[in-house]
Design an enzyme around this catalytic site. Structure first.
Site, short mmCIF file in Angstrom:
data_model
loop_
_atom_site.label_atom_id
_atom_site.label_comp_id
_atom_site.label_asym_id
_atom_site.label_seq_id
_atom_site.Cartn_x
_atom_site.Cartn_y
_atom_site.Cartn_z
N LYS A 331 -5.11 -3.23 -7.57
CA LYS A 331 -4.56 -2.53 -6.41
C LYS A 331 -4.22 -1.09 -6.83
O LYS A 331 -5.12 -0.26 -6.87
CB LYS A 331 -3.38 -3.32 -5.84
CG LYS A 331 -3.84 -4.75 -5.42
CD LYS A 331 -2.81 -5.51 -4.65
CE LYS A 331 -3.13 -7.00 -4.54
NZ LYS A 331 -4.32 -7.36 -3.82
N THR A 446 -2.70 -15.54 6.49
CA THR A 446 -2.04 -14.52 5.66
C THR A 446 -0.60 -14.30 6.13
O THR A 446 0.31 -14.06 5.33
CB THR A 446 -2.85 -13.21 5.68
OG1 THR A 446 -4.21 -13.53 5.38
CG2 THR A 446 -2.36 -12.22 4.68
C1 LIG Z 1 1.78 -11.01 -4.14
C2 LIG Z 1 0.40 -11.16 -4.67
N1 LIG Z 1 0.23 -11.74 -5.86
C3 LIG Z 1 -0.99 -11.90 -6.38
C4 LIG Z 1 -2.11 -11.46 -5.71
C5 LIG Z 1 -3.45 -11.65 -6.33
O1 LIG Z 1 -3.82 -10.47 -6.98
P1 LIG Z 1 -5.37 -10.16 -7.18
O2 LIG Z 1 -5.83 -9.50 -5.93
O3 LIG Z 1 -5.43 -9.27 -8.37
O4 LIG Z 1 -6.03 -11.46 -7.41
C6 LIG Z 1 -1.98 -10.85 -4.48
C7 LIG Z 1 -3.17 -10.38 -3.76
O5 LIG Z 1 -3.16 -9.76 -2.77
C8 LIG Z 1 -0.69 -10.69 -3.93
O6 LIG Z 1 -0.51 -10.15 -2.74
#
Ligand SMILES: Cc1ncc(COP(=O)(O)O)c(C=O)c1O
Length: 498
Positions: A331, A446
């Site tokens: 991100k 979501t």
């Molecule tokens: C709070 C949170 N933890 C973990 C993740 C997972 O991260 P990644 O996109 O690197 O798999 C996300 C993904 O959006 C998230 O919002």
């Protein structure tokens, strides 16, 4: 099916077959039916014999050197059910239900031209559309940062693309090692361990906690991300859910557990959908009072908060107090991957026991090189974080001034409340088709049903002109779809998004 043949007519007869079969049965072998056939002898046509294995059949040949086996073609049994219809109907049914609920997801095919972010090209059947991205989690535009892209090019020239194995079997590169050192330093911890995504990092860490901490109970915030929920669920350990960001409720739950019992408080710093920020210091105090470990997911905060971009815990001066931090490299760092950082024993335990870490090809060294550069860069460029916060607060203020129901988030995330999946999708489509603004509608699963939002994620690269264009376009869409403005919600309803 096997065929057993004799080369010499007359050698094999029914008597022999009887004797041989008896012999094989006597040596106590399970039954497998084989077809025994003699093609030349007129008395001997086809016999079924019972044997267990190739070795058992071989005993026949030992008895009679003239015998040999030949594969027989067997006709596959016809299934009375239309196999493909049977299964495909089940998938179609689920998709139809999702469509009926107005939450069918369509992916945009984007070309994010290097150097143009947050502008991008939306590839549509009717041609290219230049759009402004307002929903990217490339929060700081680091995916196109020239230092990061150059580091990536250097690494690919030096080492090629793939890791070549799991971390244990040849898949640990110099970039992985250095990235982990850099991340441990970022979080002021002994160690860090890099994984293929933040999702995997959460799953792996929780997997280890579930294995190592006997009878552990997880205390989980009600709005935790799917990766945390799935990670805890997979351990099959007890999970107690406390109200979102509610430390009083957490304390009530902690009081009910024995002080000697293993416990982990699992929460996020910034909640990505409503933009709320956890009361981290209160959680830490409770963890100390009730003998619990703390696991914080800083996925939506790393790179963006704190002097060096270590997250909200750094901003609040709490890095040393938190036991385990998980983060993403996909991100604000603009690449991909995730990690866990903690004291040496915890990280070593994850490295040594987490199945989805151990048995997976490691992150590409090219990505590790890119991440390394990005983490280093953001450590020393706080001005990017300042601009990011400024853009976010400007958008919130402008939306509020127009009466748009933007949730009052304490973070960089700007959720605009719609509360209906169909209208949310329509609003998003209108923004894209009529104003070239791309904000993906966020719907169930979501967010809970009835809490659908347009989630705006500002970046430091959005200009003042882009911001005005965004706010004006949202206002027009709200009017044309007759969406509820902030003033049209009751005070009670407004509490949902505050
Ligand atoms: C709070 C949170 N933890 C973990 C993740 C997972 O991260 P990644 O996109 O690197 O798999 C996300 C993904 O959006 C998230 O919002």
């Amino acid at each position: 099916m096997m065929q057993l043949l004799s080369n010499k007519c007359g050698v094999l007869n029914q008597y022999w077959i009887h004797i041989l079969t008896k012999f094989i049965m006597r040596v106590g072998i399970n039954l497998h039916q084989k077809t025994l056939q003699h093609t030349k002898c007129p008395f001997l046509k086809t016999f079924n014999i019972n044997v267990t294995s190739e070795q058992a059949l071989a005993k026949y040949t030992k008895f009679c050197p003239y015998l040999h086996f030949k594969e027989m073609k067997s006709e596959p049994k016809k299934c009375p059910i239309d196999h493909s219809q049977f299964y495909s109907n089940q998938f179609k049914g689920v998709i139809q239900q999702i469509k009926d609920e107005g939450r069918y997801r369509e992916f945009k095919s984007l070309l994010r031209t290097n150097g143009e972010f947050p502008r991008a090209i939306n590839k549509t059947p009717s041609g290219d559309q230049t759009i402004t991205l307002w929903c990217s989690n490339d929060y700081l535009g680091m995916s196109q940062n020239p230092m990061v892209t150059q580091a990536t090019k250097n690494a690919i020239d030096l080492t090629g693309i793939g890791a070549g194995g799991t971390r244990n079997i040849g898949g640990t590169s110099i970039y992985h090692v250095e990235l982990e050192r850099e991340l441990a330093d970022l979080h002021r911890k002994d160690s860090a361990l890099v994984m293929n995504s933040g999702y995997v990092a959460n799953m792996a860490t929780l997997d280890t906690l579930g294995k190592v901490l006997k009878d552990v109970t997880f205390l989980s915030d009600a709005k935790n991300h799917a990766s945390l929920i799935e990670g805890m669920r997979a351990t099959k350990r007890d999970r107690v859910i406390f109200k979102h960001n509610d430390y009083k409720d957490l304390e009530e739950k902690l009081k009910q557990l024995d002080i000697q019992q293993n416990k982990v408080i699992v929460f996020e710093s910034v909640y990505s959908m409503n933009g709320t920020v956890a009361p981290i210091s209160q959680f830490i105090n409770l963890a100390k009072k009730y003998n619990a470990l703390t696991l914080i997911d800083e996925v939506h905060a790393v790179g963006m908060y704190g002097d060096r971009g270590a997250g909200v815990t750094e901003k609040l001066g709490l890095q040393k107090e938190i036991d385990i931090v998980t983060g993403t490299l996909g991100k604000a760092f603009g690449c991909s991957g995730g990690y866990v950082s903690a004291n040496a024993e915890i990280v070593d335990a994850v490295r040594s026991t987490a199945s989805n870490f151990i048995f997976s090809t490691s992150m590409s060294p090219i990505i590790a090189a890119a991440c390394l550069e990005s983490v280093k860069y953001l450590k020393t460029h706080p001005e990017i974080r300042d601009r990011h916060q400024y853009v976010a607060s400007l958008i919130k203020a402008k939306l509020k001034s127009k009466g748009i129901p933007a949730l009052n988030s304490a973070s960089h995330i700007v959720p605009v409340f719609i509360g209906d999946p169909v209208l949310c999708k329509e609003a998003s489509e209108k923004l894209l088709n009529e104003y070239n603004i791309y904000i993906q509608p966020i719907n169930y699963p979501t967010v809970p049903r009835g809490q659908e939002i347009l989630r705006i994620s500002p970046t430091p690269l959005h200009t003042e002109e882009m911001i005005d264009e965004l706010v004006d376009s949202i206002e027009c869409v709200f009017k044309s779809l007759n969406l509820r403005m902030e003033s049209q919600y009751t005070a009670e309803q407004r509490a949902i998004f505050q």
